[in-house]
Design an enzyme around this catalytic site. Structure first.
Site, PDB file in Angstrom:
ATOM      1  CG  ASP A   9      -2.105   1.085   1.141  1.00 56.94           C
ATOM      2  OD1 ASP A   9      -1.691   2.049   0.636  1.00 56.94           O
ATOM      3  OD2 ASP A   9      -3.214   0.851   1.695  1.00 56.94           O
ATOM      4  NE  ARG A  11      -3.845   5.173   0.276  1.00 59.14           N
ATOM      5  CZ  ARG A  11      -5.311   5.059   0.670  1.00 59.14           C
ATOM      6  NH1 ARG A  11      -6.223   6.008   0.894  1.00 59.14           N
ATOM      7  NH2 ARG A  11      -5.953   4.040   0.670  1.00 59.14           N
ATOM      8  CB  ILE A  13       0.479   3.846   8.824  1.00 53.98           C
ATOM      9  CG1 ILE A  13       1.314   2.402   9.120  1.00 53.98           C
ATOM     10  CG2 ILE A  13      -0.399   3.720   9.999  1.00 53.98           C
ATOM     11  CD1 ILE A  13       2.228   2.558  10.315  1.00 53.98           C
ATOM     12  CG  HIS A  14      -4.081   4.642   4.518  1.00 55.93           C
ATOM     13  ND1 HIS A  14      -5.383   4.143   4.488  1.00 55.93           N
ATOM     14  CD2 HIS A  14      -3.127   3.834   4.010  1.00 55.93           C
ATOM     15  CE1 HIS A  14      -5.433   3.084   3.290  1.00 55.93           C
ATOM     16  NE2 HIS A  14      -3.955   2.789   3.235  1.00 55.93           N
ATOM     17  N   GLY A  15      -5.835   5.360   7.687  1.00 55.41           N
ATOM     18  CA  GLY A  15      -7.234   4.859   8.212  1.00 55.41           C
ATOM     19  C   GLY A  15      -7.426   3.413   8.021  1.00 55.41           C
TER      20      GLY A  15
END
Length: 157
Positions: A9, A11, A13-15
């Site tokens: 991923d 991004r 670490i994200h929500g």
């Protein structure tokens, strides 16, 4: 070795990672394997702050993580997090045992072609995916655990 999830991923670490993947698999630590992040203390701080306080976040460069795997056993319920397939393939070629690789997001940028709505690859990343598949790693595109799984090999030429 309790690697419960290996995910690409871009991004990191994200929500979505925290609320779905970490919770669904009862993850105790996230190990980010990426040379750029390993050399960027500001980005490391941001990623650590994005995680809940009870989730351990560790960052390694690719070669450093290869050495760690040779010397130590992972004992916590772990999610490996990558930004690209080239890094994953290098680890698998150097002894990392992976049965499955989840691909969440690799955004479209210059020099990439779309394989799916959320996954775009460079020629080098596409070759790395083919190598992983040839090494019996099931490569699956899935944004969140409740989404249907798309086998990446069905999207390759």
């Amino acid at each position: 070795m309790p690697i419960n999830v290996a995910r690409i991923d871009d991004r990191l670490i994200h929500g979505q990672v925290i609320t779905t993947w970490v919770k669904n698999f009862d993850i105790e630590q996230v190990i980010i394997v990426n040379d750029k992040v390993a050399n960027d203390s500001v980005q490391q701080s941001v990623l650590t702050m994005a995680a809940p306080p009870d989730l351990k976040v560790v960052v390694f460069g690719v070669d450093k993580f290869i050495n760690v795997l040779k010397k130590a056993e992972i004992k916590r319920r772990t999610m490996l997090l990558f930004t690209n397939s080239v890094d994953v393939n290098k680890l698998v070629e150097n002894g990392l045992k992976l049965e499955k690789l989840n691909v969440g997001g690799m955004r479209m940028q210059e020099g990439r072609r779309n394989l799916s709505r959320a996954v775009a690859v460079t020629p080098e990343e596409e070759q790395a995916f083919k190598s992983l598949i040839n090494n019996n790693v099931a490569v699956e595109i899935q944004m969140v655990p409740k989404d249907p799984i798309v086998e990446l090999k069905t999207l390759l030429n």
